[in-house]
Structures are given as C-alpha cells and as structure tokens.
Scaffold this motif. Structure first.
Motif, PDB file in Angstrom:
ATOM      1  N   ALA A   1     118.375  23.232  34.625  1.00 21.11           N
ATOM      2  CA  ALA A   1     119.294  24.219  34.058  1.00 21.11           C
ATOM      3  C   ALA A   1     118.548  25.331  33.325  1.00 21.11           C
ATOM      4  O   ALA A   1     118.787  26.517  33.573  1.00 21.11           O
ATOM      5  N   LYS A   2     117.630  24.955  32.433  1.00 14.29           N
ATOM      6  CA  LYS A   2     117.005  25.943  31.552  1.00 14.29           C
ATOM      7  C   LYS A   2     115.864  26.715  32.198  1.00 14.29           C
ATOM      8  O   LYS A   2     115.636  27.877  31.861  1.00 14.29           O
ATOM      9  N   LYS A   3     115.138  26.102  33.108  1.00 14.11           N
ATOM     10  CA  LYS A   3     113.946  26.746  33.670  1.00 14.11           C
ATOM     11  C   LYS A   3     114.140  27.268  35.089  1.00 14.11           C
ATOM     12  O   LYS A   3     113.373  28.106  35.548  1.00 14.11           O
ATOM     13  N   VAL A   4     115.166  26.751  35.798  1.00 15.73           N
ATOM     14  CA  VAL A   4     115.351  27.165  37.191  1.00 15.73           C
ATOM     15  C   VAL A   4     116.596  28.036  37.371  1.00 15.73           C
ATOM     16  O   VAL A   4     116.537  29.091  37.995  1.00 15.73           O
ATOM     17  N   LEU A   5     117.734  27.607  36.826  1.00 17.01           N
ATOM     18  CA  LEU A   5     118.976  28.329  37.075  1.00 17.01           C
ATOM     19  C   LEU A   5     119.288  29.428  36.061  1.00 17.01           C
ATOM     20  O   LEU A   5     119.821  30.475  36.430  1.00 17.01           O
ATOM     21  N   LEU A   6     118.994  29.209  34.797  1.00 15.59           N
ATOM     22  CA  LEU A   6     119.317  30.227  33.795  1.00 15.59           C
ATOM     23  C   LEU A   6     118.476  31.503  33.909  1.00 15.59           C
ATOM     24  O   LEU A   6     119.008  32.585  33.684  1.00 15.59           O
ATOM     25  N   PRO A   7     117.178  31.447  34.248  1.00 13.04           N
ATOM     26  CA  PRO A   7     116.429  32.709  34.388  1.00 13.04           C
ATOM     27  C   PRO A   7     117.002  33.672  35.430  1.00 13.04           C
ATOM     28  O   PRO A   7     117.147  34.864  35.137  1.00 13.04           O
ATOM     29  N   PRO A   8     117.375  33.211  36.649  1.00  9.74           N
ATOM     30  CA  PRO A   8     118.002  34.165  37.574  1.00  9.74           C
ATOM     31  C   PRO A   8     119.342  34.703  37.053  1.00  9.74           C
ATOM     32  O   PRO A   8     119.656  35.875  37.245  1.00  9.74           O
ATOM     33  N   LEU A   9     120.117  33.858  36.365  1.00  6.42           N
ATOM     34  CA  LEU A   9     121.366  34.351  35.772  1.00  6.42           C
ATOM     35  C   LEU A   9     121.076  35.397  34.708  1.00  6.42           C
ATOM     36  O   LEU A   9     121.813  36.372  34.556  1.00  6.42           O
ATOM     37  N   SER A  10     119.991  35.203  33.988  1.00  5.66           N
ATOM     38  CA  SER A  10     119.595  36.162  32.970  1.00  5.66           C
ATOM     39  C   SER A  10     119.229  37.498  33.611  1.00  5.66           C
ATOM     40  O   SER A  10     119.546  38.557  33.082  1.00  5.66           O
ATOM     41  N   LEU A  11     118.550  37.450  34.767  1.00  2.61           N
ATOM     42  CA  LEU A  11     118.209  38.692  35.480  1.00  2.61           C
ATOM     43  C   LEU A  11     119.460  39.424  35.945  1.00  2.61           C
ATOM     44  O   LEU A  11     119.520  40.649  35.904  1.00  2.61           O
ATOM     45  N   LEU A  12     120.452  38.672  36.404  1.00  2.00           N
ATOM     46  CA  LEU A  12     121.695  39.294  36.862  1.00  2.00           C
ATOM     47  C   LEU A  12     122.425  40.001  35.724  1.00  2.00           C
ATOM     48  O   LEU A  12     123.177  40.933  35.955  1.00  2.00           O
TER      49      LEU A  12
ATOM     50  N   PHE B   1     116.935  11.200  34.176  1.00  5.08           N
ATOM     51  CA  PHE B   1     117.794  12.130  34.905  1.00  5.08           C
ATOM     52  C   PHE B   1     118.188  13.291  33.997  1.00  5.08           C
ATOM     53  O   PHE B   1     118.232  14.445  34.435  1.00  5.08           O
ATOM     54  N   ASN B   2     118.442  13.008  32.724  1.00  8.29           N
ATOM     55  CA  ASN B   2     118.799  14.043  31.766  1.00  8.29           C
ATOM     56  C   ASN B   2     117.672  15.056  31.611  1.00  8.29           C
ATOM     57  O   ASN B   2     117.920  16.259  31.522  1.00  8.29           O
ATOM     58  N   LYS B   3     116.421  14.588  31.580  1.00 10.92           N
ATOM     59  CA  LYS B   3     115.278  15.503  31.461  1.00 10.92           C
ATOM     60  C   LYS B   3     115.184  16.409  32.686  1.00 10.92           C
ATOM     61  O   LYS B   3     114.923  17.608  32.563  1.00 10.92           O
TER      62      LYS B   3
ATOM     63  N   ASP C   1     124.890  23.534  31.794  1.00 11.79           N
ATOM     64  CA  ASP C   1     124.250  22.215  31.909  1.00 11.79           C
ATOM     65  C   ASP C   1     125.250  21.181  32.405  1.00 11.79           C
ATOM     66  O   ASP C   1     124.957  20.378  33.294  1.00 11.79           O
ATOM     67  N   PHE C   2     126.450  21.203  31.818  1.00 13.12           N
ATOM     68  CA  PHE C   2     127.492  20.261  32.209  1.00 13.12           C
ATOM     69  C   PHE C   2     127.853  20.413  33.685  1.00 13.12           C
ATOM     70  O   PHE C   2     127.981  19.420  34.415  1.00 13.12           O
ATOM     71  N   LEU C   3     128.018  21.650  34.140  1.00 13.18           N
ATOM     72  CA  LEU C   3     128.348  21.885  35.548  1.00 13.18           C
ATOM     73  C   LEU C   3     127.230  21.402  36.472  1.00 13.18           C
ATOM     74  O   LEU C   3     127.491  20.779  37.509  1.00 13.18           O
ATOM     75  N   ILE C   4     126.010  21.670  36.094  1.00 13.56           N
ATOM     76  CA  ILE C   4     124.866  21.248  36.912  1.00 13.56           C
ATOM     77  C   ILE C   4     124.788  19.729  36.949  1.00 13.56           C
ATOM     78  O   ILE C   4     124.605  19.130  38.013  1.00 13.56           O
ATOM     79  N   ILE C   5     124.943  19.085  35.799  1.00 14.33           N
ATOM     80  CA  ILE C   5     124.899  17.622  35.746  1.00 14.33           C
ATOM     81  C   ILE C   5     126.036  17.036  36.573  1.00 14.33           C
ATOM     82  O   ILE C   5     125.835  16.111  37.363  1.00 14.33           O
ATOM     83  N   GLY C   6     127.227  17.571  36.399  1.00 15.25           N
ATOM     84  CA  GLY C   6     128.377  17.074  37.155  1.00 15.25           C
ATOM     85  C   GLY C   6     128.177  17.208  38.654  1.00 15.25           C
ATOM     86  O   GLY C   6     128.444  16.273  39.417  1.00 15.25           O
ATOM     87  N   PHE C   7     127.691  18.368  39.103  1.00 16.36           N
ATOM     88  CA  PHE C   7     127.476  18.575  40.532  1.00 16.36           C
ATOM     89  C   PHE C   7     126.365  17.668  41.054  1.00 16.36           C
ATOM     90  O   PHE C   7     126.488  17.076  42.124  1.00 16.36           O
ATOM     91  N   THR C   8     125.301  17.521  40.279  1.00 18.61           N
ATOM     92  CA  THR C   8     124.196  16.663  40.705  1.00 18.61           C
ATOM     93  C   THR C   8     124.629  15.203  40.787  1.00 18.61           C
ATOM     94  O   THR C   8     124.300  14.509  41.751  1.00 18.61           O
TER      95      THR C   8
END
Length: 147
Positions: free
Chosen positions: A37-48, A29-31, A90-97
């Motif tokens: 977090a790193k490959k799906v959510l952070l790239p769009p945040l980086s674009l913003l 689950f951690n993987k 990462d923590f927020l994503i893990i917590g929500f998931t």
C-alpha cells in the motif's frame, strides 16, 4: 482439574498450533500489505494528484500559536483526513488481497475434493464418501431393475 484437561485436549487436537500459525502468517501478511500500500500503490496515486502526499492532508481548525521565540503556546487542531484515506486504501488492498487468496485456496480445495481429477490426491474422507455414493447408486439401480 477439568479446565486443565480441557486445555490439554485443545492443545493436542492441533487447534492451538493452527491458531499460532495463523497469527504468524497474519502478521507477515500485514507487513507485505503495508509495503504494497505505502510503497507501491500510494506513490502512483500521489503522482496523479500532482505529488500530494495523502498522509499529510488535513483540515486545520485552529492554527498553532507561537511566541516570539517560536515555542508552541497552543497546539494546532486539525482533522487529519489524509490518514483516513491512507488507512482506507490499506483496508481496500487487504480486503482485495484476502479475497484473491481465499478464492485461490477454494479453487485448490475444490480440486482436491473432485474425485474424478487424477492430478490431485483426493482426501480419504472425500474418497470414502464418493465410494459410498457410487455403491448406493449401484444398489438403487439393482433395486429398480428388480434383481
């Protein structure tokens, strides 16, 4: 000798297997969360944020000193707040998931414990308790009517 006996009881009751399964699933689950977090959510945040990479953000307190041949004399001193942002996301994503998974599991558990739902097999202990409840309600009605 008593300790060995207690360990044997612990292992036989299934607690050890449940823990092992939980640890294995947790590692997998951690993987998944790490990639999410790193490959799906952070790239769009980086674009913003105009392509800013959060992992590289830092406040430099002291620049690195280099000699004439570009060898580092003193290391750079910096506060790497970008890593903190990444770990916090990462923590927020893990917590929500985990919240969503637990909510789903609780819904399945509630359905399994509902004795009136014919689509799901009710566990025996819940069924027995439900049967006892119905019998007690029946007896209370009989006692109230005086029969």
């Amino acid at each position: 000798m008593k300790l060995l006996k207690e360990f044997k009881e612990f292992a036989v009751k299934g607690n050890m297997m449940e823990m092992a399964i939980g640890i294995i699933i947790g590692a997998s689950f951690n993987k998944v969360i790490d990639v999410l977090a790193k490959k799906v959510l952070l790239p769009p945040l980086s674009l913003l944020s105009d392509g800013a990479n959060f992992q590289n953000k830092k406040i430099v307190l002291r620049e690195a000193l280099l000699d004439a041949s570009n060898m580092v004399i003193t290391e750079e001193v910096a506060i790497a707040y970008g890593e903190l942002v990444g770990v916090f996301l990462d923590f927020l994503i893990i917590g929500f998931t985990v919240f969503i998974v637990v909510k789903f599991m609780n819904r399945l558990k509630d359905r399994a414990q509902d004795t009136k739902d014919p689509t799901v097999k009710t566990p025996k202990d819940i069924q027995l308790l439900s049967d006892l409840k119905e019998l007690m309600e029946e007896q209370n009605k009989l006692l109230k009517t005086g029969v």
